[in-house]
Design an enzyme around this catalytic site. Structure first.
Site, PDB file in Angstrom:
ATOM      1  N   GLY A   1       0.472  -1.037   0.332  1.00 31.09           N
ATOM      2  CA  GLY A   1      -0.101   0.069  -0.496  1.00 31.09           C
ATOM      3  C   GLY A   1       0.646   1.261  -0.253  1.00 31.09           C
ATOM      4  N   ASN A   2       0.058   2.010   0.061  1.00 33.36           N
ATOM      5  CA  ASN A   2       0.916   3.794   0.301  1.00 33.36           C
ATOM      6  C   ASN A   2       0.423   4.205   1.399  1.00 33.36           C
ATOM      7  OD1 ASN A   2      -0.714   5.491  -1.221  1.00 33.36           O
ATOM      8  ND2 ASN A   2      -0.838   4.285  -3.098  1.00 33.36           N
ATOM      9  N   ARG A   3       0.982   5.745   1.620  1.00 30.87           N
ATOM     10  CA  ARG A   3       0.237   6.492   2.502  1.00 30.87           C
ATOM     11  C   ARG A   3      -0.630   7.201   2.365  1.00 30.87           C
ATOM     12  NH1 ARG A   3       4.421   6.269   6.729  1.00 30.87           N
ATOM     13  NH2 ARG A   3       5.759   5.395   6.515  1.00 30.87           N
TER      14      ARG A   3
END
Ligand code: CTP
Ligand code: CA
Length: 234
Positions: free
Chosen positions: A33-35
């Site tokens: 995932g990412n932030r």
């Protein structure tokens, strides 16, 4: 809710906004995932609704409350996001790709949880995760549009300066490469943008050297600046 100095202006328009960050599953309990918090995309959707647009918000993995008057389509992976955005983009006046879409996904999904010791011959061996490219949703929208002027397509880019060039150098190259109408650029660092309520952006327009700067300001003020730029094109 921040002040929008230019209320109205999008009456009768249909707009699509993607927000959040995609998750690419590795096994039933893990993902890449990412932030991205989704806050900027949600602010864009909220401001468009306040300006009178019919808004579809394709939302990937956020924990945010749906803005009033906006239809939310929840998605998780890049492929799901692509399908939802393409469907909503049919007949839309504007598509804003504020979501952080994973460039790659695991090549294989494990139906059962991957165990720490996966190789009996070497119980301490670290597994290697093979990745494959995800489609570029934004580039696909530009391609599908062909020579048509509609929908207006807006990309977002989180950039850092490096040895190859400044934030704006990278952004200009990306705008040319992607072929969208506007590119909204924000400078990212460890705590500069992700999950924060304030944002600083630069808006680049295809075929123009003029840059619009907005912020540092709350994300709905930044969103208002993006819609102002879109409305100049509409
Ligand atoms: N984007 C997309 N589909 C992808 C990757 C990105 O639609 N698979 C969109 C994003 O939503 C954003 C824009 O493309 O609006 C720019 O994303 P960015 O990650 O900055 O561009 P990339 O072309 O992926 O380049 P890189 O990550 O190498 O900087
Ligand atoms: Ca990317």
């Amino acid at each position: 809710a921040g002040a929008d100095p230019v209320p109205g202006g999008l009456e009768g328009r249909t707009v699509v906004v993607s927000a959040g960050g995609t998750r690419e599953p590795l096994d039933p309990v893990r993902f890449l995932g990412n932030r991205s918090s989704g806050k900027q995309g949600y602010a864009l959707a909220a401001v468009a609704a306040r300006r009178g647009a019919e808004v579809v918000l394709v939302s990937a993995n956020t924990e945010l409350a749906p803005p009033p008057g906006v239809s939310v389509v929840p998605v998780s992976t890049a492929l799901e996001l692509k399908a939802a955005v393409e469907e909503a983009a049919e007949g839309a006046d504007v598509v804003v790709m504020a979501a952080a879409v994973a460039d790659f996904r695991p090549a294989h999904y494990a139906d059962a949880k991957i165990k720490k010791s996966h190789d009996p011959a070497d119980p301490d061996a670290a597994p290697v995760v093979e990745l494959v490219r995800n489609p570029d949703v934004l580039a696909g929208l530009v391609e599908r549009r062909g020579d048509e002027a509609s929908p207006v397509i807006v990309g977002f880019a989180a950039e850092t300066g490096d040895d190859e060039g400044s934030v704006l150098d990278h952004a200009r190259a990306k705008l040319a490469r992607k072929g969208c109408d506007l590119l909204v650029v924000n400078e990212v660092g460890t705590d500069k943008t992700f999950g924060r309520d304030d944002n600083t952006i630069h808006i680049l327009r295809q075929g123009s050297s003029h840059v619009i700067d907005a912020g540092p300001a709350p994300k709905d003020e930044v969103a208002a600046a993006v819609w102002d730029a879109v409305q100049q094109i509409l």
